[in-house]
Write a protein that holds these residues in place. Structure first.
Motif, PDB file in Angstrom:
ATOM      1  N   CYS A  13       0.833  -1.209   0.000  1.00 27.52           N
ATOM      2  CA  CYS A  13       0.000   0.000   0.000  1.00 27.52           C
ATOM      3  C   CYS A  13       0.867   1.258   0.000  1.00 27.52           C
ATOM      4  O   CYS A  13       1.734   1.425   0.868  1.00 27.52           O
ATOM      5  CB  CYS A  13      -0.910   0.026   1.229  1.00 27.52           C
ATOM      6  SG  CYS A  13      -2.252  -1.152   1.137  1.00 27.52           S
ATOM      7  N   SER A  48      -0.939   4.320  -0.315  1.00 34.38           N
ATOM      8  CA  SER A  48      -1.881   5.167   0.411  1.00 34.38           C
ATOM      9  C   SER A  48      -3.215   4.441   0.448  1.00 34.38           C
ATOM     10  O   SER A  48      -3.308   3.284   0.018  1.00 34.38           O
ATOM     11  CB  SER A  48      -2.018   6.529  -0.276  1.00 34.38           C
ATOM     12  OG  SER A  48      -2.640   6.375  -1.541  1.00 34.38           O
ATOM     13  N   ASP A  49      -4.259   5.140   0.944  1.00 37.72           N
ATOM     14  CA  ASP A  49      -5.577   4.503   0.937  1.00 37.72           C
ATOM     15  C   ASP A  49      -6.219   4.536  -0.449  1.00 37.72           C
ATOM     16  O   ASP A  49      -7.331   4.035  -0.640  1.00 37.72           O
ATOM     17  CB  ASP A  49      -6.500   5.173   1.964  1.00 37.72           C
ATOM     18  CG  ASP A  49      -6.656   6.658   1.703  1.00 37.72           C
ATOM     19  OD1 ASP A  49      -5.915   7.194   0.856  1.00 37.72           O
ATOM     20  OD2 ASP A  49      -7.517   7.287   2.343  1.00 37.72           O
ATOM     21  N   GLU A  50      -5.493   5.083  -1.431  1.00 36.97           N
ATOM     22  CA  GLU A  50      -6.016   5.141  -2.797  1.00 36.97           C
ATOM     23  C   GLU A  50      -5.120   4.430  -3.809  1.00 36.97           C
ATOM     24  O   GLU A  50      -5.542   4.174  -4.942  1.00 36.97           O
ATOM     25  CB  GLU A  50      -6.177   6.602  -3.238  1.00 36.97           C
ATOM     26  CG  GLU A  50      -7.198   7.390  -2.426  1.00 36.97           C
ATOM     27  CD  GLU A  50      -7.320   8.830  -2.905  1.00 36.97           C
ATOM     28  OE1 GLU A  50      -6.494   9.233  -3.757  1.00 36.97           O
ATOM     29  OE2 GLU A  50      -8.219   9.523  -2.439  1.00 36.97           O
ATOM     30  N   LYS A  51      -3.871   4.096  -3.423  1.00 35.17           N
ATOM     31  CA  LYS A  51      -2.932   3.538  -4.397  1.00 35.17           C
ATOM     32  C   LYS A  51      -2.195   2.336  -3.811  1.00 35.17           C
ATOM     33  O   LYS A  51      -1.842   2.338  -2.629  1.00 35.17           O
ATOM     34  CB  LYS A  51      -1.904   4.597  -4.829  1.00 35.17           C
ATOM     35  CG  LYS A  51      -2.522   5.823  -5.489  1.00 35.17           C
ATOM     36  CD  LYS A  51      -1.461   6.884  -5.764  1.00 35.17           C
ATOM     37  CE  LYS A  51      -2.078   8.154  -6.353  1.00 35.17           C
ATOM     38  NZ  LYS A  51      -1.058   9.200  -6.583  1.00 35.17           N
ATOM     39  N   GLY A  75       6.912   6.759   2.333  1.00 34.90           N
ATOM     40  CA  GLY A  75       6.203   6.559   1.075  1.00 34.90           C
ATOM     41  C   GLY A  75       7.082   6.184  -0.101  1.00 34.90           C
ATOM     42  O   GLY A  75       6.654   6.277  -1.249  1.00 34.90           O
ATOM     43  N   ASP A  87      -3.928  -0.921   4.711  1.00 35.69           N
ATOM     44  CA  ASP A  87      -3.747   0.524   4.590  1.00 35.69           C
ATOM     45  C   ASP A  87      -3.997   1.193   5.933  1.00 35.69           C
ATOM     46  O   ASP A  87      -4.228   0.515   6.948  1.00 35.69           O
ATOM     47  CB  ASP A  87      -4.642   1.097   3.480  1.00 35.69           C
ATOM     48  CG  ASP A  87      -6.139   0.962   3.796  1.00 35.69           C
ATOM     49  OD1 ASP A  87      -6.488   0.638   4.956  1.00 35.69           O
ATOM     50  OD2 ASP A  87      -6.961   1.180   2.885  1.00 35.69           O
ATOM     51  N   ILE A  88      -3.975   2.515   5.976  1.00 32.09           N
ATOM     52  CA  ILE A  88      -4.105   3.252   7.234  1.00 32.09           C
ATOM     53  C   ILE A  88      -5.491   3.097   7.846  1.00 32.09           C
ATOM     54  O   ILE A  88      -5.684   3.366   9.036  1.00 32.09           O
ATOM     55  CB  ILE A  88      -3.774   4.746   7.039  1.00 32.09           C
ATOM     56  CG1 ILE A  88      -4.695   5.360   5.976  1.00 32.09           C
ATOM     57  CG2 ILE A  88      -2.319   4.926   6.679  1.00 32.09           C
ATOM     58  CD1 ILE A  88      -4.535   6.851   5.835  1.00 32.09           C
TER      59      ILE A  88
END
Length: 523
Positions: free
Chosen positions: A274, A276-279, A320, A496-497
């Motif tokens: 992961c 991020s929460d989108e990628k 990241g 993810d987070i």
């Protein structure tokens, strides 16, 4: 009391004596009781005060004001009894537990440092023995050579002395025949023996410099104390049904839910990380690492490995940054702004699993060139800080095929495909437990862990390729639950987070996003 009519008595039952209010006496008018309350002046007043000084002020009956105040006090007392006091007790207990845990962890840390020092002492002692043996061997060889040379010289001296005596006797005897028989070997003895000059080996001590020595021996990462005024939650009389905890936590869903499926396009999908929460980053059985948008399932970016070979593992660091290991050239690489940099290059070891830590370090699992040994090394940049290889009995902790992650409590968790176990050590490298599966596995087959990750509750999650599921265990190794959700050949995974789980499936090439936790709200 009844006969004395001059007295204004109020008679009540003895049992009801506490229910009769005792009005405050007026400070300015003797024998008068304050039955009213001035809201402007915030004081009790009698009828005379009311008529003379507080006529234009807003007043209330004192009993009403007192009852309202009493209700507030009762509510305050209830909150103190039911929430604040027990919460304070829990906080005190939590701090005491932290103190106890901190003492234990520092003890483990000191033990690890001491053990490392003992290893150094042992190596130094062995090296000293080796050097001393070389000195003794050189000394014996040179002494033997010189002694042999001395014996030859002493023999020559004896021969020369005997010849001198023979010559003197022949001269003194005046015997011509004897004189003719005596031969002189002066020319032979005139050739003096060669000179042997021994040269001692010199010891050139290496310079022990503080900074270089500390890097060789090992360093301590920085420590800190964080102060969060909102770190504790108020205790409630209602508890979470599963955990029994009075503070808000996340509990496991009875039925995990599939949120979305992402098709990656690989021939075989191996791992997911992961960003991020989108990628999410993915890697398969070729040299391409792909970045996908989770919600749209669209490909955002593709990166070819520097060597052109298949990466063995991928991870995303705390900052990241994408990091991957490469078996072919024995490197650990980071990807920054589309540029790939070798941060670690090994020689006699081959990197396998990799993960970033909360402190910014890298943890790398690796095996020896002959595949007989395996270990974990902690790196700060390209500098080795820690090596974890054996338990307290000098037995190997790991086999060859391992994936790795760090838990919230700083434990180091490894899914060891070779020994078919999840191996967990603490931050100092001391073995905490081994999880070898649960007997009621969905397919009731041998437990074969592959990928591994953790979540905000310090749960440890590992894929079980043989039973087509994910095992969830707590931070102490106790089995909690399986996640099936129609999984087929799950391998890599990450969270993810928001504690969404992403599972990479081998043949289907899909990443499944699964919701398996829900916040437990105190009412």
């Amino acid at each position: 009391m009844i006969s004395d009519e001059s007295k204004d008595h109020k008679v009540i039952k003895y049992q009801s004596r506490k229910s009769t209010p005792l009005y405050p006496e007026c400070k300015y008018h003797n024998s008068q009781q304050c039955i009213m309350y001035c809201n402007q002046c915030k004081i009790p007043v009698c009828k005379t005060c009311l008529a003379s000084q507080h006529l234009s002020h807003k007043v209330s009956e004192i009993l009403k004001v007192v009852n309202e105040r009493k209700d507030k006090l009762i509510k305050g007392r209830g909150k103190l009894n039911e929430t604040i006091y027990p919460t304070s007790q829990d906080i005190a207990s939590d701090v005491q537990n932290r103190i106890n845990k901190l003492e234990k962890e520092y003890e483990d840390l000191s033990t690890a440092i001491t053990k490392h020092g003992e290893d150094w002492h042992r190596e130094i002692d062995n090296f000293l023995i080796k050097l001393q043996a070389e000195v003794d061997e050189t000394k014996d060889t040179q002494l033997q050579t010189l002694q042999k040379h001395l014996d030859e010289i002493n023999k020559n001296i004896s021969d020369i002395k005997n010849e001198i005596i023979s010559i003197e006797r022949a001269i003194e005897a005046n015997d011509l025949s004897k004189l003719l028989r005596v031969k002189s070997h002066v020319h032979m003895y005139s050739n003096l023996p060669h000179k042997i000059a021994p040269f001692l080996p010199k010891f050139v001590p290496g310079k022990v410099q503080g900074e270089k020595f500390s890097k060789l021996f090992g360093t301590l990462s920085s420590s800190s104390l964080t102060f969060d005024e909102h770190g504790y939650s108020m205790k409630s009389s209602h508890k979470c049904p599963e955990t029994g905890s009075s503070s808000p936590v996340k509990q496991l869903l009875d039925e995990p839910e599939i949120v979305t499926n992402i098709d990656t396009g690989y021939e075989y999908l191996i791992n997911v990380a992961c960003l991020s929460d989108e990628k999410i980053w993915t890697r398969g059985n070729d040299s391409t690492i792909k970045l996908f948008n989770i919600n749209q399932g669209s490909l955002l970016k593709s990166i070819k490995t520097k060597s052109g070979n298949i990466p063995w593992d991928i991870a995303v660091t705390k900052s990241g940054v994408l990091v991957y290991t490469n078996v072919s050239d024995r490197t650990v690489n980071i990807v920054k702004n589309k540029k790939i940099e070798n941060v670690i290059r090994l020689h006699n070891w081959t990197p396998r699993g990799v993960c970033g830590t909360s402190s910014g370090d890298l943890l790398v699992t690796m095996c020896s060139h002959d595949d007989k040994h395996s270990k974990i090394v902690r790196y700060s940049g390209s500098i080795e800080k820690q090596t974890i290889q054996y338990d307290d009995y000098r037995r190997p902790l790991y086999s060859i095929y391992t994936c790795i992650t760090e838990n919230r409590n700083l434990d180091i968790c490894v899914s060891d495909n070779g020994v078919k176990a999840v191996v967990v050590v603490n931050q100092a490298g001391k073995l905490r437990f081994r999880y070898t599966g649960y007997t009621l596995a969905p397919k009731n087959k041998l437990f074969i862990p592959v990928g591994i990750t953790t979540d905000s509750q310090s749960h440890i999650l590992t894929t079980d390729d043989n039973n087509h599921c994910v095992h969830i265990i707590d931070k102490d190794g106790h089995f909690l639950r399986y996640i099936e959700c129609g999984l087929r050949e799950p391998v890599g995974l990450c969270t993810d987070i928001n504690d969404n789980l992403f599972v990479a499936q081998w043949r289907s090439r899909q990443v499944k996003k699964i919701k398996y936790l829900v916040r437990c709200i105190n009412v």
